[in-house]
Design a protein around this motif. Structure first.
Motif, short mmCIF file in Angstrom:
data_model
loop_
_atom_site.label_atom_id
_atom_site.label_comp_id
_atom_site.label_asym_id
_atom_site.label_seq_id
_atom_site.Cartn_x
_atom_site.Cartn_y
_atom_site.Cartn_z
N GLU A 144 2.71 -14.53 6.51
CA GLU A 144 2.57 -13.42 7.45
C GLU A 144 1.39 -12.53 7.05
O GLU A 144 0.61 -12.10 7.90
CB GLU A 144 3.85 -12.59 7.51
CG GLU A 144 4.86 -13.11 8.48
CD GLU A 144 4.36 -13.03 9.92
OE1 GLU A 144 4.45 -11.96 10.55
OE2 GLU A 144 3.86 -14.06 10.40
N VAL A 145 1.25 -12.26 5.77
CA VAL A 145 0.12 -11.45 5.31
C VAL A 145 -1.18 -12.18 5.64
O VAL A 145 -2.13 -11.57 6.16
CB VAL A 145 0.22 -11.15 3.80
CG1 VAL A 145 -1.06 -10.52 3.28
CG2 VAL A 145 1.42 -10.25 3.52
N ARG A 146 -1.24 -13.45 5.36
CA ARG A 146 -2.44 -14.25 5.68
C ARG A 146 -2.75 -14.17 7.17
O ARG A 146 -3.91 -14.04 7.58
CB ARG A 146 -2.23 -15.70 5.24
CG ARG A 146 -3.32 -16.66 5.63
CD ARG A 146 -4.60 -16.36 4.85
NE ARG A 146 -5.68 -17.20 5.26
CZ ARG A 146 -6.59 -16.88 6.20
NH1 ARG A 146 -6.51 -15.75 6.86
NH2 ARG A 146 -7.56 -17.71 6.48
N PHE A 206 -1.20 -7.41 -4.47
CA PHE A 206 0.24 -7.17 -4.64
C PHE A 206 0.61 -7.15 -6.11
O PHE A 206 -0.03 -7.79 -6.94
CB PHE A 206 1.08 -8.19 -3.87
CG PHE A 206 1.12 -9.59 -4.43
CD1 PHE A 206 2.12 -9.99 -5.30
CD2 PHE A 206 0.17 -10.53 -4.05
CE1 PHE A 206 2.18 -11.29 -5.79
CE2 PHE A 206 0.22 -11.83 -4.53
CZ PHE A 206 1.23 -12.21 -5.41
N SER A 207 1.63 -6.34 -6.40
CA SER A 207 2.12 -6.27 -7.77
C SER A 207 3.59 -6.65 -7.80
O SER A 207 4.34 -6.42 -6.84
CB SER A 207 1.93 -4.86 -8.35
OG SER A 207 2.65 -3.91 -7.60
N VAL A 208 3.96 -7.27 -8.90
CA VAL A 208 5.35 -7.64 -9.17
C VAL A 208 5.61 -7.35 -10.65
O VAL A 208 4.69 -7.21 -11.44
CB VAL A 208 5.63 -9.14 -8.87
CG1 VAL A 208 5.48 -9.45 -7.40
CG2 VAL A 208 4.73 -10.05 -9.70
N ILE A 244 -0.63 -7.90 -11.36
CA ILE A 244 -1.27 -7.47 -10.12
C ILE A 244 -2.21 -8.60 -9.68
O ILE A 244 -3.17 -8.93 -10.38
CB ILE A 244 -2.05 -6.16 -10.29
CG1 ILE A 244 -1.12 -5.06 -10.83
CG2 ILE A 244 -2.70 -5.75 -8.97
CD1 ILE A 244 -1.85 -3.81 -11.26
N PHE A 245 -1.92 -9.17 -8.52
CA PHE A 245 -2.71 -10.27 -7.96
C PHE A 245 -3.64 -9.74 -6.88
O PHE A 245 -3.23 -8.95 -6.04
CB PHE A 245 -1.78 -11.30 -7.31
CG PHE A 245 -0.89 -12.03 -8.27
CD1 PHE A 245 -1.23 -13.28 -8.75
CD2 PHE A 245 0.31 -11.46 -8.70
CE1 PHE A 245 -0.40 -13.96 -9.62
CE2 PHE A 245 1.14 -12.13 -9.57
CZ PHE A 245 0.78 -13.37 -10.05
N THR A 246 -4.88 -10.18 -6.91
CA THR A 246 -5.83 -9.92 -5.82
C THR A 246 -6.11 -11.26 -5.16
O THR A 246 -6.53 -12.21 -5.84
CB THR A 246 -7.12 -9.29 -6.34
OG1 THR A 246 -6.80 -8.06 -7.00
CG2 THR A 246 -8.11 -9.02 -5.21
N ALA A 277 -4.50 -5.55 2.74
CA ALA A 277 -3.04 -5.39 2.73
C ALA A 277 -2.62 -5.20 1.28
O ALA A 277 -3.16 -5.86 0.38
CB ALA A 277 -2.35 -6.60 3.34
N CYS A 278 -1.67 -4.32 1.05
CA CYS A 278 -1.21 -4.04 -0.31
C CYS A 278 0.32 -4.02 -0.34
O CYS A 278 0.96 -3.60 0.62
CB CYS A 278 -1.70 -2.67 -0.77
SG CYS A 278 -3.48 -2.49 -0.81
#
Length: 177
Positions: free
Chosen positions: A64-66, A77-79, A172-174, A45-46
């Protein structure tokens, strides 16, 4: 593969891209806090500057992503980098001097003439993001803070080579399921 957005207009852009490229990505209009997908249905998911900064309760999105990730799946995801919030959005020298606290979590808001919010972005610190990821049951596998690209001399909004050499603009978190 599937994509979603809460905005019907964004989904129309997706359809145009499908026509331009000849590729078809299934899309659905949905709220990130209530994904219309079965549990454990995705390996990846990205979210590129997507829902997370714009919701008041990002833990709901992360949960929800989990839920929709398969065991061993990844969420990337990036913020906007949290340090950005402490500095004015100015590409010049002024943009290198902090003018507010990094720990001020007051959301940035734009309002229409009647005072109705039209844009709201929430500030969270790096520690907030890590805590939220952990609370969701995901694990942090990586964190990238891209450096300003060598030779890139274009000014974009509040960013410039001057500012970009000193401050990260993106985090950017992985995360693993």
């Amino acid at each position: 593969m599937a994509a979603f957005d809460i905005s019907h207009r964004q989904l129309r852009h997706s359809q145009r891209l499908d026509l331009d490229t000849g590729l078809r990505v299934p899309v659905v209009q949905a709220d990130a806090e209530s994904l219309p997908f079965a549990p454990a249905s995705f390996d990846l998911a990205c979210s590129a500057f997507g829902a997370l900064p714009f919701v008041a309760e990002p833990l709901r999105v992360l949960l929800e992503v989990r839920r929709v990730l398969r065991p061993g799946g990844l969420f990337v995801f990036s913020v906007s980098h949290p340090i950005r919030w402490a500095f004015p959005d100015d590409p010049g020298q002024r943009g290198l001097t902090s003018d507010r606290s990094y720990f001020d979590r007051t959301p940035y808001e734009e309002r229409d003439d009647e005072g109705t919010p039209t844009y709201v972005e929430h500030h969270r610190t790096m520690g907030d993001w890590i805590s939220l990821v952990v609370a969701s049951g995901l694990t942090v596998r990586g964190l990238l803070e891209p450096e300003w690209p060598r030779g890139h001399d274009r000014v974009w909004g509040g960013w410039s080579p001057l500012r970009g050499r000193h401050l990260p603009g993106t985090a950017i978190f992985t995360c693993g399921a």
